[in-house]
Design an enzyme around this catalytic site. Structure first.
Site, PDB file in Angstrom:
ATOM      1  N   ALA A  15       0.783  -1.059  -0.073  1.00  0.00           N
ATOM      2  CA  ALA A  15      -0.014   0.029   0.038  1.00  0.00           C
ATOM      3  C   ALA A  15       0.779   1.304   0.102  1.00  0.00           C
ATOM      4  O   ALA A  15       2.010   1.411   0.491  1.00  0.00           O
ATOM      5  CB  ALA A  15      -0.912  -0.036   1.184  1.00  0.00           C
ATOM      6  N   THR A  19       1.364   9.123   3.993  1.00  0.00           N
ATOM      7  CA  THR A  19       2.459   9.067   5.221  1.00  0.00           C
ATOM      8  C   THR A  19       3.357   8.209   4.932  1.00  0.00           C
ATOM      9  O   THR A  19       4.377   7.939   5.778  1.00  0.00           O
ATOM     10  CB  THR A  19       1.452   8.331   6.497  1.00  0.00           C
ATOM     11  OG1 THR A  19       1.055   7.047   6.098  1.00  0.00           O
ATOM     12  CG2 THR A  19       0.357   9.165   6.568  1.00  0.00           C
ATOM     13  N   THR A  21       4.926   4.191   2.571  1.00  0.00           N
ATOM     14  CA  THR A  21       4.523   2.840   1.941  1.00  0.00           C
ATOM     15  C   THR A  21       4.932   1.595   2.949  1.00  0.00           C
ATOM     16  O   THR A  21       5.688   1.451   3.676  1.00  0.00           O
ATOM     17  CB  THR A  21       5.523   2.658   0.835  1.00  0.00           C
ATOM     18  OG1 THR A  21       5.341   3.887   0.020  1.00  0.00           O
ATOM     19  CG2 THR A  21       5.182   1.684  -0.210  1.00  0.00           C
ATOM     20  N   VAL A  22       4.014   0.686   2.497  1.00  0.00           N
ATOM     21  CA  VAL A  22       4.174  -0.825   3.200  1.00  0.00           C
ATOM     22  C   VAL A  22       4.441  -1.839   2.086  1.00  0.00           C
ATOM     23  O   VAL A  22       3.905  -1.830   1.289  1.00  0.00           O
ATOM     24  CB  VAL A  22       2.823  -1.007   3.884  1.00  0.00           C
ATOM     25  CG1 VAL A  22       3.016  -2.408   4.624  1.00  0.00           C
ATOM     26  CG2 VAL A  22       2.249   0.003   4.704  1.00  0.00           C
ATOM     27  N   LYS A  37       7.435  -0.979   6.764  1.00  0.00           N
ATOM     28  CA  LYS A  37       6.915   0.200   6.735  1.00  0.00           C
ATOM     29  C   LYS A  37       7.973   1.391   6.615  1.00  0.00           C
ATOM     30  O   LYS A  37       8.591   1.552   7.637  1.00  0.00           O
ATOM     31  CB  LYS A  37       5.969   0.337   8.030  1.00  0.00           C
ATOM     32  CG  LYS A  37       5.028  -0.833   8.122  1.00  0.00           C
ATOM     33  CD  LYS A  37       4.006  -0.861   9.071  1.00  0.00           C
ATOM     34  CE  LYS A  37       4.592  -1.222  10.408  1.00  0.00           C
ATOM     35  NZ  LYS A  37       3.496  -1.120  11.594  1.00  0.00           N
ATOM     36  N   ASP A 131      -5.275   3.971  20.646  1.00  0.00           N
ATOM     37  CA  ASP A 131      -6.323   3.881  19.547  1.00  0.00           C
ATOM     38  C   ASP A 131      -6.882   2.670  19.136  1.00  0.00           C
ATOM     39  O   ASP A 131      -6.455   1.989  17.967  1.00  0.00           O
ATOM     40  CB  ASP A 131      -5.358   4.495  18.157  1.00  0.00           C
ATOM     41  CG  ASP A 131      -6.251   4.756  16.933  1.00  0.00           C
ATOM     42  OD1 ASP A 131      -7.296   4.932  17.092  1.00  0.00           O
ATOM     43  OD2 ASP A 131      -5.444   4.740  15.672  1.00  0.00           O
TER      44      ASP A 131
END
Length: 545
Positions: A15, A19, A21-22, A37, A131
């Site tokens: 993905a 913010t 990339t993975v 990540k 979270d």
């Protein structure tokens, strides 16, 4: 696309977002699949961001639980920053719900149970996640659920307003110090959403959601039993002291409520392996331990969220401008950005709310650090006070339970037993052996007559366990009162007791009173006529010696 990260060979780009990339990677020496990540170049320049990435790595390095992702490496290079973590073939709870639509009540409780095992481990090590949300609960192909994305995690007592608005605790919504009970609130909000089909609060914008978490009473969960209803009502209370103190306490109550609601063996019916498989099949790839991607995260000033509400349709456009503003601002910074980005995988459709503070001088930084330490100390002191209060209540309860030797006077009220009449009395000594845990006492009673009894004590009443005995007897001839040769009958004695209570308010009680009913029934007659049951009622007075 990158081809490698150190000894990690890139297999697939999972993905890409604002913010970072993975990637799905393989360690070439260990032949181990992992998730890397990488933080985006623009966000690497944001003040304090690298420090917060280090924080996540440090936090994960202290935790070792099958319900929390494992960290392998954290690397800062001249031109990139990345973290390698456990790769999990699975799907986020959010993705599972998107594909399946809903879960059974057993599945809902089961998936939260797994995440709470991980959260309890984090709480034990002094870490608050901050979270807990459907995006950050992941289930693997075996159905094991776990907690992921510790990008917002912090020591107990930190006070930035961070998290996913629909599941934010009242403390976080008001930028107050958070504690383990803040995570309990968020976990309860997720469970409420699974069981009710929607979160407790559904405001149309961030400002409304924050106000609802701070001020509005959570709705009652209907249709899932009194135990779950009560647990969620307390866990979603505005006052943290009303909630279970941490994830372990919440989990203990949850498991008890689940067994009462669903029966023994409920966990075996809670498997979500089929739902996970369907969610994976619906996507192009498996899901990394971050829960599936690097979607945009929005960073908003608390005051601005109130005066200029952000809706789902405007959240995306704010993400890029907010990141640019943070990177280029000279007089101030947005706290929480690093944790919001975490390790380059942000929360899909989430809004991270951060208070704005002035920074830029060593004095200001030192003052803030001192304030955080003070808030942490205050939160720990409050948690300890709550635990001390709980322990004191449990000790007072145990001290009030019957224990030691008591004198028992019994008076027959009515009887059909031969050789007895109303008004007959007798006195024996009862010796109690109590075993109290939490707010329940149980134990055994030994009578000087040789009999033994079981009992429970709930703080107000003594409940003697009913007792059943049986014997083989000879039949008696009515005319002569003598035994009939060659006769026999099976006799069963059942003695039941009312709750025994005290007539005074003394604590611990020094006297208790109650009744019992003994019924004798007959069966299996041989050479004798059938006989009606006979009964005796007795009053008891129990006095502490």
């Amino acid at each position: 696309m990158e081809s490698s990260f150190g000894q990690y060979e890139v297999l697939q780009q999972v993905a890409v977002g604002s913010t970072g990339t993975v990637y799905r990677v393989r360690h070439t020496d260990l032949d181990r699949i992992a998730a890397v990540k990488e933080l985006s170049p623009a966000l690497r320049q944001a003040p304090g961001l690298l420090a917060r990435m280090r924080t996540e790595a440090e936090i994960l390095a202290t935790l070792d639980s099958p319900n929390i992702v494992t960290i392998y490496d954290y690397v800062e290079e001249a031109d990139r920053v990345w973290i390698a973590e456990e790769w999990v073939d699975g799907a986020s709870l959010e993705a599972i719900l998107k594909q399946a639509g809903s879960m059974t009540p057993e599945q809902s409780v089961g998936v939260i149970r797994g995440a709470m095992l991980g959260l309890a481990h984090a709480h034990e090590h002094g870490v608050v996640h901050r979270d807990v949300s459907p995006t950050n609960i992941l289930a693997d192909t075996g159905g094991t659920s776990m907690l992921v994305d510790f990008g917002l995690a912090a020591p107990i007592g930190a006070s930035d307003a961070l998290g996913t608005p629909a599941y934010l605790s009242p403390e976080a919504a008001s930028s107050s110090p958070v504690s383990t009970s803040s995570d309990v609130y968020s976990a309860a909000a997720v469970l409420f959403a699974l069981l009710a089909g929607h979160p407790p609060f559904t405001g149309s914008d961030v400002a409304t959601l924050l106000r609802q978490h701070r001020e509005d009473t959570a709705p009652t969960l209907d249709g899932h039993g009194a135990d779950l209803q009560d647990l969620l009502a307390r866990s979603l209370a505005k006052d943290p002291s009303v909630r279970p103190v941490d994830a372990a306490a919440f989990l203990a109550e949850l498991e008890t409520a689940a067994e009462r609601r669903f029966g023994a063996g409920w966990l075996a019916r809670a498997s979500i392996t089929g739902l996970v498989a369907s969610a994976i099949a619906a996507s192009a790839t498996g899901v990394a331990a971050v829960g599936g991607g690097a979607a945009a995260t929005t960073i908003i000033d608390t005051a601005a969220a109130v005066s200029n509400p952000v809706t789902a349709t405007t959240a995306g456009s704010h993400a890029a401008t907010a990141a640019t503003k943070v990177a280029t601002s000279s007089g101030r910074k947005f706290l929480g950005l690093g944790r919001a980005q975490g390790v380059a995988a942000a929360v899909a459709a989430a809004v991270v709310v951060a208070g704005v503070v002035f920074a830029g001088s060593a004095i200001a930084d030192q003052r803030r650090e001192n304030k955080v330490k003070e808030q942490a100390a205050a939160a720990l002191a409050k948690a300890k006070a709550i635990e001390d209060k709980k322990e004191a209540a449990e000790k007072a309860f145990a001290d009030a339970a019957p224990d030691g030797a008591w004198s028992l006077k019994s008076t027959i009220v009515t009887t059909k037993f031969s050789g007895e009449k109303a008004g007959d009395t007798s006195t024996v000594t009862w010796t109690f052996a109590s075993d109290c845990a939490a707010l329940t006492c149980a134990g055994s009673i030994t009578s000087s007559s040789g009999n033994t009894f079981g009992y429970t004590w709930d703080g107000a009443a003594l409940q003697i366990a009913s007792k059943t005995e049986s014997a083989e007897e000879k039949c008696i001839a009515y005319a002569t009162g003598e035994e009939i040769p060659g006769s026999s009958v099976h006799a069963e004695f059942v003695n039941t007791y009312s709750p025994w209570t005290s007539s005074t308010s003394a604590t611990p009680p020094t006297e208790l009173a109650g009744t019992s009913t003994l019924v004798k029934t007959f069966s299996d007659y041989v050479n004798c006529d059938k006989t009606k049951p006979i009964k005796r009622t007795t009053n008891y007075e129990l006095t502490k010696k």
